[in-house]
Motif scaffolding. Structure first.
Motif, PDB file in Angstrom:
ATOM      1  N   LEU A  10       0.824  -1.211   0.000  1.00  0.00           N
ATOM      2  CA  LEU A  10       0.000   0.000   0.000  1.00  0.00           C
ATOM      3  C   LEU A  10       0.859   1.262   0.000  1.00  0.00           C
ATOM      4  CD1 LEU A  10      -2.886  -0.944   2.480  1.00  0.00           C
ATOM      5  CD2 LEU A  10      -2.974  -0.799  -0.022  1.00  0.00           C
ATOM      6  N   GLY A  11       1.948   1.245   0.766  1.00  0.00           N
ATOM      7  CA  GLY A  11       2.838   2.403   0.797  1.00  0.00           C
ATOM      8  C   GLY A  11       3.428   2.691  -0.573  1.00  0.00           C
ATOM      9  N   ARG A  12       3.815   1.634  -1.273  1.00  0.00           N
ATOM     10  CA  ARG A  12       4.393   1.832  -2.609  1.00  0.00           C
ATOM     11  C   ARG A  12       3.340   2.218  -3.637  1.00  0.00           C
ATOM     12  NH1 ARG A  12       7.653  -1.029   0.278  1.00  0.00           N
ATOM     13  NH2 ARG A  12       9.905  -0.798  -0.036  1.00  0.00           N
ATOM     14  N   ALA A  13       2.122   1.765  -3.458  1.00  0.00           N
ATOM     15  CA  ALA A  13       1.052   2.186  -4.360  1.00  0.00           C
ATOM     16  C   ALA A  13       0.845   3.696  -4.255  1.00  0.00           C
ATOM     17  CB  ALA A  13      -0.240   1.443  -4.039  1.00  0.00           C
ATOM     18  N   VAL A  14       0.878   4.219  -3.026  1.00  0.00           N
ATOM     19  CA  VAL A  14       0.713   5.661  -2.810  1.00  0.00           C
ATOM     20  C   VAL A  14       1.908   6.420  -3.380  1.00  0.00           C
ATOM     21  CG1 VAL A  14       0.568   7.476  -1.061  1.00  0.00           C
ATOM     22  CG2 VAL A  14      -0.758   5.369  -0.786  1.00  0.00           C
ATOM     23  N   SER A  15       3.129   5.965  -3.055  1.00  0.00           N
ATOM     24  CA  SER A  15       4.321   6.668  -3.525  1.00  0.00           C
ATOM     25  C   SER A  15       4.418   6.639  -5.044  1.00  0.00           C
ATOM     26  CB  SER A  15       5.581   6.058  -2.904  1.00  0.00           C
ATOM     27  OG  SER A  15       5.791   4.734  -3.370  1.00  0.00           O
TER      28      SER A  15
END
Length: 232
Positions: A10-15
Motif C-alpha cells: 500500500l505504501g508503494r502504491a501511494v508513492s
C-alpha cells in the motif's frame, strides 16, 4: 497477505501514484516537483512491521531502495513521456501523444522492480536447529531441513527489451532513465526446491552474508545441491 506485506504494498502504491503524477506535471510550477519529493520521502521512510530479533533481513540499500528508486523512475518516465510529448507537438489527443501505445506497456518493467522491493522489504528468515522460518509478503512458514529436496542456482534480470532501450533513451536526451537501465544488475541467489514442489528463493544481494551462513547450515544438514541431486 501478511500485515507486513500489506503495508509495504500500500505504501508503494501511494508513492508510485504521487511519483507518476509529479512527473506528468513536472513542468507545471512547483506542483510536480513537490509530489515527486513527497513520493521519495515515502519510499525512504516507509515503516516496517517488527520482526524477531534474531531474524535475518535483506540489506536495505541494494535489495529495497535500489529497486524502489529505479522502479519508480522507469514507471514514471514511461507513463509521463506521452504527456510531455503531447504538450510539445505531434499527433495527440487530449494532450497525450499516441506514443502512449508504445511506452505505457514498457512501464511494466518498473512495476516489477517496485514489487520486488516490496517483497524484499517484507522478507526475513531465521536459521533454527531443525528448520528455517521464512516470512514473505504473503505468509510466514517453518520449513524443516528434511523437506528441502535440493539447492539450485537462481538468476533473474530485467527484460532484454528494456536494456535495449538504454541507448535510445540516452540519444533522446533522457540520460537518467538510460543510466538506471544500464546500471541495473541481474538478481542472483539460490532456490530451495521443497519436496512438495514449492520453491523458496533466497537472493544473494539481499542476504549476502546470511546466504553463506545458510548454505553452510544446509550442507551440514545433508541437503544436496542440484548437481549432487542429479548424481543420486
Amino acid at each position: 497477505m501478511t500485515n507486513r506485506g500489506l503495508i509495504q504494498c500500500l505504501g508503494r502504491a501511494v508513492s508510485l501514484a504521487l511519483f507518476v503524477t509529479g512527473l506528468v506535471h513536472i513542468r507545471s510550477g512547483l506542483f510536480g516537483p513537490v509530489l515527486v519529493t513527497v513520493a521519495i520521502i515515502i519510499i525512504w521512510f516507509l515503516p516496517t512491521m517488527p520482526r524477531p530479533q534474531d531474524a535475518l533481513a535483506p540489506h536495505r540499500l541494494p535489495a529495497v531502495l535500489g529497486p524502489d528508486l529505479l522502479g519508480h523512475l522507469l514507471t514514471g518516465f514511461f507513463i509521463a513521456l506521452p504527456f510531455w510529448a503531447g504538450e510539445d507537438a505531434g499527433f495527440s489527443r487530449s494532450g497525450i501523444h499516441v506514443m502512449a501505445i508504445i511506452t505505457w506497456p514498457m512501464a511494466i518493467g518498473g512495476l516489477v522492480l517496485v514489487a520486488v522491493a516490496a517483497g524484499n522489504a517484507s522478507r526475513w528468515l531465521r536459521i533454527e536447529d531443525d528448520a528455517l522460518e521464512v516470512a514473505t509478503a504473503w505468509r510466514r512458514q517453518r520449513i524443516h531441513y528434511v523437506d528441502i529436496a535440493r539447492i539450485e542456482p537462481w538468476r533473474r534480470g530485467l527484460p532484454r527489451w528494456l536494456r535495449v532501450l538504454a541507448p535510445l533513451l540516452a540519444a533522446g536526451g533522457h540520460p537518467t532513465a538510460a543510466g538506471g537501465l544500464m546500471l541495473a544488475r541481474d538478481s542472483t541467489g539460490v532456490c530451495l526446491k521443497l519436496t512438495d514442489g514449492r520453491n523458496i528463493v533466497v537472493q544473494n544481494e539481499a542476504f549476502e552474508k546470511p546466504l553463506r551462513r545458510l548454505l553452510h547450515v544446509l550442507k551440514k544438514k545433508g541437503v544436496p545441491t542440484a548437481a549432487e541431486g542429479e548424481q543420486t
